[in-house]
Write an enzyme that holds these catalytic residues in place. Structure first.
Site, mmCIF file in Angstrom:
data_model
loop_
_atom_site.group_PDB
_atom_site.id
_atom_site.type_symbol
_atom_site.label_atom_id
_atom_site.label_comp_id
_atom_site.label_asym_id
_atom_site.label_seq_id
_atom_site.Cartn_x
_atom_site.Cartn_y
_atom_site.Cartn_z
ATOM 1 N N LYS B 120 7.428 4.522 10.360
ATOM 2 C CA LYS B 120 6.341 5.442 10.034
ATOM 3 C C LYS B 120 6.044 6.372 11.201
ATOM 4 O O LYS B 120 5.649 7.519 11.008
ATOM 5 C CB LYS B 120 5.080 4.644 9.672
ATOM 6 C CG LYS B 120 5.208 3.917 8.344
ATOM 7 C CD LYS B 120 3.853 3.399 7.902
ATOM 8 C CE LYS B 120 3.950 2.708 6.563
ATOM 9 N NZ LYS B 120 2.636 2.266 6.084
ATOM 10 N N GLU B 204 -4.137 5.321 13.182
ATOM 11 C CA GLU B 204 -4.496 6.522 12.427
ATOM 12 C C GLU B 204 -6.002 6.584 12.292
ATOM 13 O O GLU B 204 -6.650 5.543 12.165
ATOM 14 C CB GLU B 204 -3.926 6.447 10.996
ATOM 15 C CG GLU B 204 -2.603 7.118 10.790
ATOM 16 C CD GLU B 204 -2.148 7.019 9.340
ATOM 17 O OE1 GLU B 204 -0.968 7.206 9.129
ATOM 18 O OE2 GLU B 204 -2.965 6.752 8.447
ATOM 19 N N HIS B 239 -5.492 -3.115 0.417
ATOM 20 C CA HIS B 239 -4.613 -1.969 0.637
ATOM 21 C C HIS B 239 -3.380 -2.017 -0.249
ATOM 22 O O HIS B 239 -2.393 -1.355 0.023
ATOM 23 C CB HIS B 239 -4.180 -1.846 2.093
ATOM 24 C CG HIS B 239 -5.330 -1.878 3.059
ATOM 25 N ND1 HIS B 239 -6.322 -0.941 3.045
ATOM 26 C CD2 HIS B 239 -5.645 -2.756 4.024
ATOM 27 C CE1 HIS B 239 -7.198 -1.233 3.976
ATOM 28 N NE2 HIS B 239 -6.812 -2.333 4.585
ATOM 29 N N ARG B 296 12.801 4.811 -2.009
ATOM 30 C CA ARG B 296 13.255 3.879 -3.052
ATOM 31 C C ARG B 296 12.498 4.177 -4.333
ATOM 32 O O ARG B 296 11.610 5.024 -4.344
ATOM 33 C CB ARG B 296 12.937 2.452 -2.612
ATOM 34 C CG ARG B 296 11.446 2.335 -2.230
ATOM 35 C CD ARG B 296 10.996 0.940 -2.019
ATOM 36 N NE ARG B 296 9.716 0.864 -1.351
ATOM 37 C CZ ARG B 296 8.531 0.959 -1.930
ATOM 38 N NH1 ARG B 296 8.453 1.190 -3.224
ATOM 39 N NH2 ARG B 296 7.418 0.873 -1.237
#
Lengths: 167, 502
Positions: B120, B204, B239, B296
């Site tokens: 990421k 983040e 999440h 994917r």
């Protein structure tokens, strides 16, 4: 026949008296009996008519275990013959007991025997289905017994840790 | 990339997605070979595939995650292509490379694209450079807790800690207060290490009340890239998505177009081929940030199939075979509304605690515009070793209200006896006025919401007890020997013997 039905931790005494083919008198917790019409439509799927209301529900019993589904909600539990159940009393679930409600694997112990812990403090990490769950101390006190080791597989309801509550 | 026709596909997965891929293969005239751990030898994929290869013990670390063994299974059974599904080895670039090196077709993006998006942190760097907006935070993995603290103070609490190799909500922690940072960091690192073999974590800024909106993209080997609009996946617990819908109830057409263009741009930037998804955080003011690209097929791909009529697995197979996409962006449209309810072996009355166990009774709903993707059969166990998703209920309607009404109707006839499932959660969700208006965000689903909305009706509990009692009474009556008329056979036999003696 008197049955002790335990669903989601709540036990109810139920007296079942067959009246006729597909008709029963059901008394819950000694209350006034009500009449229920029941027909097993297919294995585990029942049509119940309770006081004029018809509902199709799921219910399946096998060797003392019972599982139902009503309005989409699934519940599992036990059904015991009341006479036999009287012999089975006692067991875990004490004030300072840390137990798991699902089968899994112990990932980490976060306390040691003899350690002082405060209520809400994480004491053990159990993994099930790739998710780590921290189990917290239910009371403040001293860790008296750790019944498992890291890496050990545990069954649902297993007693993991006992904490002696501080006075 | 070996993009060329193939005939026999190894399906390197389990459960409902293995079933989806096997069905897709068969519809395209291809053979499908399933792999199965000891826990899955009799599951649905093993029943549908042309051949089954036992792959090892139940834990995925000893079966589905063993790249060498999976590749060996493909070679031993004469497969000339591998479809990874989602999860397990799907985003493992080394595995993709090994498949290609063995001379097989990889039904997925090039390993270089998986690598570019797989980390990421690397993806954030690539996207920033390509001019794609990303959420403020670090673009590199955190060195130590001190650095985490410094950066957190710079961008301001609350923050999110995320595993660099993460996905599926694992290795993520929200941190509201500096004093919680240390503990959250080690938890996120541990989960990242455990789930992805990589403990790297980055920071983040947490954008409050954002929505999770993602864009489906498709790309072929000739460089054509299109997007198939969005899916709104903001209803999440831990999440992790639990309900998705397409289109998003709030996205403006201009934002949709802009987001779609950015997603295509992201795909082009990494030389993408096949089906992929760009996830965005949509802020309340309509601005959006790139979160990550999943290289994917997604769990929730069927809702896109329902509104666009595009068979995504079919498209994957065709692109991998070297065929052109044959889709033009300006010709793509969507119609109506589709929703997906993930039927999990989890108890919404206990904050979605996993509830693995036996599917004593399992009967799927049907009816107009109802699709159930599942990998289980009645009598099977939901194993503790894998994700607890049992099935996906996917429903289409002319509009959102009709789709929700149909979904509720189907949910009420979904018979699962043996374990608690997420079904009552959806029935409660569809009653919530904010949800009905489409007003929700990723923070919608809280333990408090569950407490307030999942009603414990005494009437229902009474009915459940009565049903349990009658089923138990029947079972015990059946197992008792029937009462005979007259004396027992032993007594009768004795009497006959005695008579003979006379």
């Amino acid at each position: 026949m008197e049955l002790l039905i335990t669903l989601e931790g709540t036990t109810t005494a139920v007296e079942v008296t067959p009246v006729d083919e597909g008709r029963y008198r059901i008394a819950l917790e000694g209350a006034e009996p009500i009449e229920v019409e029941a027909e097993e439509l297919s294995r585990g799927e029942w049509s119940l008519r309770v006081q004029q209301e018809r509902a199709v529900v799921g219910a399946l019993a096998s060797r003392g275990e019972v599982a139902v589904q009503v309005a989409g909600r699934g519940m599992a539990g036990t059904a015991l013959d009341a006479r036999r159940a009287a012999l089975r009393l006692g067991g875990a679930g004490g004030l300072g007991d840390v137990s798991t409600q699902m089968p899994g694997v112990v990932v980490r112990l976060l306390c040691t025997e003899g350690a002082e812990v405060v209520e809400g403090q994480p004491v053990i990490v159990v993994e099930a289905m790739k998710m780590e769950n921290e189990l917290k101390a239910p009371v403040s006190g001293v860790v008296r017994a750790i019944h498992v080791t890291s890496g050990q597989a545990v069954e649902s309801g297993a007693l993991l840790i006992h904490i002696e509550p501080s006075s | 990339m070996n993009l060329r026709p193939f005939h026999r596909v190894l399906v390197a997965n389990r459960g409902e997605i293995a079933v989806r891929i096997i069905r897709g293969c068969h519809e395209h005239g291809l053979e499908a070979v399933a792999i199965a751990s000891d826990a899955d030898l009799h599951a649905l994929p093993a029943r549908l595939a042309n051949e089954v290869v036992p792959i090892g013990p139940a834990p995925s670390s000893q079966s589905y995650l063993l790249a060498d063994r999976v590749l060996r299974a493909a070679l031993d059974t004469g497969c000339d292509a591998v479809h990874p599904g989602y999860g397990f080895l799907a985003e493992n670039a080394d595995f993709a490379q090994a498949v290609l090196d063995a001379g097989l077709v990889w039904i997925g993006p090039p390993p270089s694209a998986i690598r570019a998006m797989g980390s990421k942190t690397a993806a954030r760097q690539t996207m920033s450079k390509a001019g794609v907006p990303v959420v403020p935070g670090t673009v590199e993995a955190l060195a130590d807790p001190d650095e985490a603290m410094k950066i957190a103070h710079e961008i301001g609490f609350p923050i999110m800690l995320k595993a660099a190799a993460g996905g599926g909500g694992k290795g993520m922690r929200r941190v509201d207060r500096p004093e919680d940072l240390h503990h959250a960091l080690s938890a996120a690192q541990s989960e990242g290490e455990k789930s992805f073999g990589d403990g790297a974590v980055y920071v983040e800024k947490l954008i409050e009340r954002g929505r999770h909106v993602e864009i489906q993209v498709l790309a072929d080997g000739a460089g054509q890239v299109v997007h198939l609009f969005e899916r709104d996946c903001s209803i999440q617990r831990r999440h992790q998505k639990v309900f998705e819908e397409a289109p998003s109830p709030v996205l403006e057409p201009e934002t949709r177009r802009a987001m779609g263009e950015v997603a295509c741009e992201a795909a082009r930037a990494v030389g993408y081929i096949g089906a992929g998804t760009c996830e965005f955080l949509l802020a309340q003011d309509g601005s959006f940030y790139f979160l990550e690209m999943n290289t994917r097929l997604q769990v929730e791909h069927p809702i896109t199939e329902m509104i666009t009529g595009v068979d995504l697995v079919g498209a994957q197979l065709r692109v991998a075979a070297g065929e052109p996409l044959g889709l033009r962006q300006e010709e793509l449209t969507f119609r109506g509304h589709a929703v997906e309810c993930r039927i999990y072996a989890e108890d919404p009355y206990k904050n979605f605690m996993p509830s693995p166990g036996p599917l004593k009774v399992y009967r799927e709903p049907s009816g107009p515009w109802v699709r159930v993707d599942s990998g289980v059969v009645e009598g099977a166990d939901v194993p503790i070793h894998y994700d607890p998703m049992v099935a996906k209920l996917v429903v289409w309607g002319e509009d959102r209200a009709q789709a929700l009404a149909r979904a509720a109707r189907a949910l009420r006839t979904y018979k699962i006896v043996g374990i608690p499932t997420s079904i009552p959660f959806f029935l409660a969700l569809f009653q919530d006025p904010s949800f009905i208006e489409g007003r929700y965000n990723t923070g919608f689903l809280t333990p408090e919401w569950l407490d307030e909305n999942l009603i414990r009706s005494p009437e229902q509990e009474k009915l459940a007890t009565i049903a349990a009692a009658i089923a138990s009474y029947h079972e015990q009556a059946k197992s008792r020997p029937p009462r005979r008329e007259g004396p027992s056979p032993w007594v009768q036999a004795g009497r006959i013997t005695a008579m003979r003696g006379r």
